[in-house]
Design an enzyme around this catalytic site. Sequence first.
Site, PDB file in Angstrom:
ATOM      1  N   ASN A   9       0.876  -1.172   0.000  1.00  0.00           N
ATOM      2  CA  ASN A   9       0.000   0.000   0.000  1.00  0.00           C
ATOM      3  C   ASN A   9       0.909   1.215   0.000  1.00  0.00           C
ATOM      4  O   ASN A   9       1.367   1.678   1.040  1.00  0.00           O
ATOM      5  CB  ASN A   9      -0.905  -0.021   1.232  1.00  0.00           C
ATOM      6  N   ARG A  93      -2.544  -1.657  -3.670  1.00  0.00           N
ATOM      7  CA  ARG A  93      -3.582  -0.630  -3.712  1.00  0.00           C
ATOM      8  C   ARG A  93      -3.261   0.330  -4.854  1.00  0.00           C
ATOM      9  O   ARG A  93      -2.157   0.862  -4.948  1.00  0.00           O
ATOM     10  CB  ARG A  93      -3.616   0.149  -2.402  1.00  0.00           C
ATOM     11  N   HIS A 181     -11.308   5.704  -1.533  1.00  0.00           N
ATOM     12  CA  HIS A 181     -11.275   5.002  -0.238  1.00  0.00           C
ATOM     13  C   HIS A 181     -12.148   3.740  -0.269  1.00  0.00           C
ATOM     14  O   HIS A 181     -12.591   3.250   0.768  1.00  0.00           O
ATOM     15  CB  HIS A 181     -11.751   5.907   0.911  1.00  0.00           C
ATOM     16  N   GLU A 379      -7.152  -1.823   4.981  1.00  0.00           N
ATOM     17  CA  GLU A 379      -7.118  -1.882   3.521  1.00  0.00           C
ATOM     18  C   GLU A 379      -6.233  -3.023   3.030  1.00  0.00           C
ATOM     19  O   GLU A 379      -6.543  -3.681   2.021  1.00  0.00           O
ATOM     20  CB  GLU A 379      -6.602  -0.560   2.971  1.00  0.00           C
TER      21      GLU A 379
END
Length: 403
Positions: A9, A93, A181, A379
């Site tokens: 990420n 991500r 998000h 996440e």
Amino acid sequence: MSEALFVVNAGSSSIKFKLYRVAGDDIELMIGGAVDGIGTRPRLRAKDGSGTVLIERSFPVAEVSNASQAQHVLGDWVIGQIQDVSVIGIGHRVVHGGPIYAAPVLVDDAVMKTLETFIPLAPLHQLSNLEPIRVLRQRRPDLPQVACFDTAFHRGHPELSDRFALPRALYDEGVRRYGFHGLSYEYVSQALRTIAPELADKRVIIAHLGSGASVCALHGGRSIETTMGFTALDGLPMGTRSGSLDPGVVLHLIEQKGMSPAEVGHMLYHESGLLGLSGISNDVRALLESDRPEAAMALDFFSLRVAQAFASLSVSLGGVDALVFTAGVGENAHQVRRSVVERLHWTGVSLDDEANLRNAGRIDAEGSRAAIFVVPTDEERMIGQHTLRLLRTSSLTEPVAAL
């Protein structure tokens, strides 16, 4: 030898990572950490799944001055930690999937070229997201990599939620409200099925409040509307980003102040938000500690806009059954949560002050018209789950030895 997934990420000044052991259809955390302070005060830190510190090491700036160097440092360290597992893939991500990607995708040359075209839509994030993919593809071209998109969770919105009041030709070309998000919202939505299964499919509004901030309305566990739009500048004020802005201000800055588009963009992304409002800091913690009136004004402005977003999105849902706070500010700043909910007192929602003060999982007072939760987001776990599912449906699951 067990299988594992590596999750990256990446941001502009840090690369968060997690290594998960594959356990059937689920994943178990083995190692988590970050390389932060890239280009300023580089540091690698990591803990194992039980919280034991494995490394906390600083580096000279010259050794970790950019994301590429940071990824090499990270990869070299992780290699020494995975002697008993075989990595089967890497999940990333990626903030913007544009109008093309509505689900995670295996990365190849064509995908990379397409994702690079979205850099102008998320200049703070997209380039940083793609750099580790590029480094790891060069380092291990045989290792499958999966891009997971923050925009994907919001695909399928009603057209009313996706449109701007602009000519339809622009909408058809991709100028629309995407939302961001999404990986965080998806994780919290899933977590609610365990925390409050009786509410998970009802009218839920989640506030992801961190350095970046947005609010999302969900029904049936699906995104219905969100405050961010075409880019990650829209909606709430953030650490350094302006949030919603009269477009006439941008025209004024260019036409009357003589600023170039690049200068305006830099100001809106890097010099605005809480930093611009306060003139002190973009960090909510620093503003909460400050006794200067500018700090209080910036926090009041932020809380007001979050409360207004809750109220606005409740219209799209026809009411609200649960409010959820998540991300760094949402999970830890009890003062901000109190300030937001107090502004919504007219709706019948209220806080349990003691529960809120200790960052409890549920913080609504008895008799509150809607439940109020604090749910830590994850996440990286969401990325890991998506990556495992995609690899399991493909033939690209041959383990490799190193990163």
